[in-house]
Design an enzyme around this catalytic site. Structure first.
Site, mmCIF file in Angstrom:
data_model
loop_
_atom_site.group_PDB
_atom_site.id
_atom_site.type_symbol
_atom_site.label_atom_id
_atom_site.label_comp_id
_atom_site.label_asym_id
_atom_site.label_seq_id
_atom_site.Cartn_x
_atom_site.Cartn_y
_atom_site.Cartn_z
ATOM 1 N N TYR A 111 8.891 29.790 -43.754
ATOM 2 C CA TYR A 111 8.012 28.842 -44.444
ATOM 3 C C TYR A 111 6.693 28.725 -43.681
ATOM 4 O O TYR A 111 6.622 29.015 -42.479
ATOM 5 C CB TYR A 111 8.663 27.469 -44.597
ATOM 6 C CG TYR A 111 9.255 26.877 -43.332
ATOM 7 C CD1 TYR A 111 8.478 26.157 -42.434
ATOM 8 C CD2 TYR A 111 10.609 27.028 -43.052
ATOM 9 C CE1 TYR A 111 9.019 25.598 -41.290
ATOM 10 C CE2 TYR A 111 11.168 26.474 -41.909
ATOM 11 C CZ TYR A 111 10.367 25.763 -41.026
ATOM 12 O OH TYR A 111 10.910 25.222 -39.896
ATOM 13 N N ASP A 157 19.293 13.462 -30.375
ATOM 14 C CA ASP A 157 20.226 14.503 -29.973
ATOM 15 C C ASP A 157 21.144 14.068 -28.841
ATOM 16 O O ASP A 157 22.220 14.649 -28.662
ATOM 17 C CB ASP A 157 19.468 15.762 -29.539
ATOM 18 C CG ASP A 157 18.975 16.588 -30.714
ATOM 19 O OD1 ASP A 157 19.387 16.301 -31.858
ATOM 20 O OD2 ASP A 157 18.182 17.521 -30.488
#
Length: 411
Positions: free
Chosen positions: A222, A300
Site C-alpha cells: 500500500y 504491546d
C-alpha cells in the site's frame, strides 16, 4: 478529553513509542505530570507503513490529533483481496462513503514515523510532559507512597505511578508477570519500501491496501508518505524457531520464500523490492493481569499481537485514551488502573485472537483456498463491513464493544 484539573500525580511512562507517547499525552491533558523514559538514544520510530482503521483515527481525534492524522495519511478506498496463485481479484472491502458513514472516520495508511512524529510534537508542546531519551527502564519497586523505576546502570526515577509501554519485550511486564519470552509464531515477514515512481503505472493502485494470498504465504502492499512510497510486506510460514529482528535479506531469498505466489503482477511487484529486512513474528497469549498496584501495562507490553489484523497501534491508542479518561482528575491511580485493565482485557484479547486466526484467511492452499474464495465472493459490501464492525466501529474503547466477534478470521 476533558482536561479537568483534579488531584495531580507524577506518572512515569516506560517507552516512548506510539503507545507511550499517546498515554503521556492523555495523562497530561488530564492534569498529571508525566515523565517518558525511552531506552533509545533519541525519540524516533522505526519501521515503515502502518494502517489506521476508524477506531484508531477516533482515538487520535480524542487526543486532539484527528485533523493532523487525516492530513498526513493516505485515505484508502478499498482492502483488495487477490488470489496470489491465479491472479483473481476475489473481492474488495470498500472503504469509501458507505464505510466512512457507518464507522465515522476514514481508513488511513501512514508511515510509522509520521504518526510517531505527530504524537512527539504534541508531547513536546505539553508543559506537563518531560521526555528523557537514553533512559532504559529495567524494572521497578513500589511502596505505599509511590513507584521507583529502576534504570540501566543503577540509577532510578521516582513517581506516583508507572505505565509500562515498553513493547513486547517489556521489562515492566517481566517484573509484573515474569511470564518469559514471547511466543514465536513460526512466520517470517519481509519488508521493503520503494519509491512509487519505480512502480509501473498499471500496478500502483494509489488508494488500495492489496493482499495477494498463497500457500503458506501472502504479500501486502500500500502507498505511504502521501503516496510517494510503496510499502511492501511479505509473510512466509516457514516454521522459524528463533526470533531475529531487522535482519538484511537478499532479493533472491525473498523471491524463493514467496515462490508460491505465481500471479504475474504479484511477482513483478515483489521483484521491485530492494533493501529487504526480515523479522520473525512473535506475540503472546492474552493474560488476565495487567496491574500491580500503582503499575499498569499498555499496548504491546499488555497485549502484543500479530500484525495481520492491522490493529496493534490502534489498540495501543485506544488504551491510551481510555487510561487518560479513567485517570483524569484523580489521584487514586491504582484504582483507575484496575478499572482500565478490566475494561480493556476482553476487547484486546479478541483482537489478539483475530490476528492469529486470520492466518487461516491468508495462507490456505488448494481446495481450502478455493472454498475461501467462494465464501468471500458471496459476501455483499454490507456483509464485509459487518465482519469488521466489532473492531473498526467502536465508540467507547471498552470490552463491551467486542461482543460481535465470532471467531472468524475476517480482520
Amino acid at each position: 478529553m476533558s482536561g479537568r484539573r483534579g488531584t495531580s500525580a507524577t506518572v512515569l511512562v516506560a517507552g516512548g513509542g506510539i503507545g507511550g507517547l499517546a498515554a503521556a499525552l492523555a495523562l497530561a491533558r488530564g492534569g498529571h505530570r508525566v515523565v517518558v523514559l525511552e531506552r533509545a538514544p533519541e525519540f524516533a520510530e522505526l519501521g515503515a507503513g502502518i494502517q489506521i482503521a476508524p477506531n484508531g483515527v477516533l482515538a487520535l481525534e480524542r487526543l486532539g490529533l484527528g485533523d493532523a492524522v487525516r492530513a498526513a495519511g493516505v485515505h484508502m478506498a478499498e482492502l483488495r483481496f487477490m488470489d496470489g496463485v491465479t491472479g483473481e481479484h476475489v473481492t474488495s472491502l470498500t472503504l469509501t462513503e458507505r464505510y466512512r458513514r457507518r464507522f465515522g472516520n476514514p481508513y488511513l495508511v501512514v508511515h510509522r514515523a509520521e504518526l510517531h512524529g505527530l504524537l512527539l510534537r504534541a508531547c513536546r508542546a505539553e508543559e506537563r510532559i518531560g521526555l528523557r531519551a537514553a533512559t532504559a527502564v529495567t524494572g521497578y519497586r513500589q511502596d505505599a507512597a509511590g513507584v521507583t523505576a529502576l534504570l540501566d546502570g543503577g540509577a532510578a526515577v521516582r513517581g506516583d505511578a508507572l505505565v509500562g509501554a515498553d513493547g513486547i519485550h517489556s521489562a515492566v511486564r517481566a517484573r509484573l508477570l515474569g511470564d518469559g519470552a514471547p511466543r514465536i509464531s513460526g512466520i517470517t515477514v519481509y519488508r521493503a519500501v520503494i519509491p512509487m515512481e519505480l512502480v509501473p503505472e498499471e500496478l500502483r493502485r494509489p488508494a488500495s491496501v492489496t493482499w495477494w494470498t498463497g500457500p503458506h504465504c501472502h504479500f501486502v502492499h500500500y502507498p505511504i508518505a502521501g503516496g510517494a512510497l510503496l510499502n511492501l510486506a511479505a509473510s512466509r510460514d516457514n516454521g522459524a524457531t528463533e526470533a531475529p529482528a531487522n535482519v538484511a535479506v537478499t532479493e533472491e531469498a525473498v523471491a524463493e520464500q514467496l515462490a508460491g505466489l505465481a500471479a504475474p503482477a504479484a511477482r513483478r511487484l515483489l521483484a521491485l523490492g530492494e533493501g529487504w529486512r526480515s523479522w520473525v513474528l512473535v506475540d503472546r497469549d492474552p493474560v488476565e493481569r495487567w496491574t500491580d498496584g500503582r503499575v499498569v501495562l499498555l499496548g504491546d507490553a499488555a497485549h502484543p499481537m500479530l500484525h495481520y489484523a492491522a490493529q496493534g497501534a490502534c489498540q495501543a491508542l485506544e488504551d491510551a485514551v481510555l487510561l487518560g479518561e479513567l485517570a483524569d482528575g484523580t489521584g487514586a491511580l491504582a484504582e483507575a488502573f484496575d478499572t482500565f485493565a478490566a475494561e480493556r482485557r476482553a476487547r484486546t484479547a479478541a483482537v489478539q485472537r483475530a490476528a492469529r486466526e486470520s492466518i487461516r484467511l491468508w495462507h490456505p492452499a488448494g481446495e481450502a483456498a478455493e472454498a475461501r474464495n467462494r465464501l468471500l465472493r458471496g459476501l455483499s459490501e454490507g456483509g464485509l463491513h459487518e465482519r469488521v464492525a466489532w473492531m473498526h466501529g467502536v465508540k467507547t474503547f471498552s470490552s463491551s464493544d467486542h461482543h460481535n466477534y465470532d471467531g472468524e478470521p475476517w480482520a
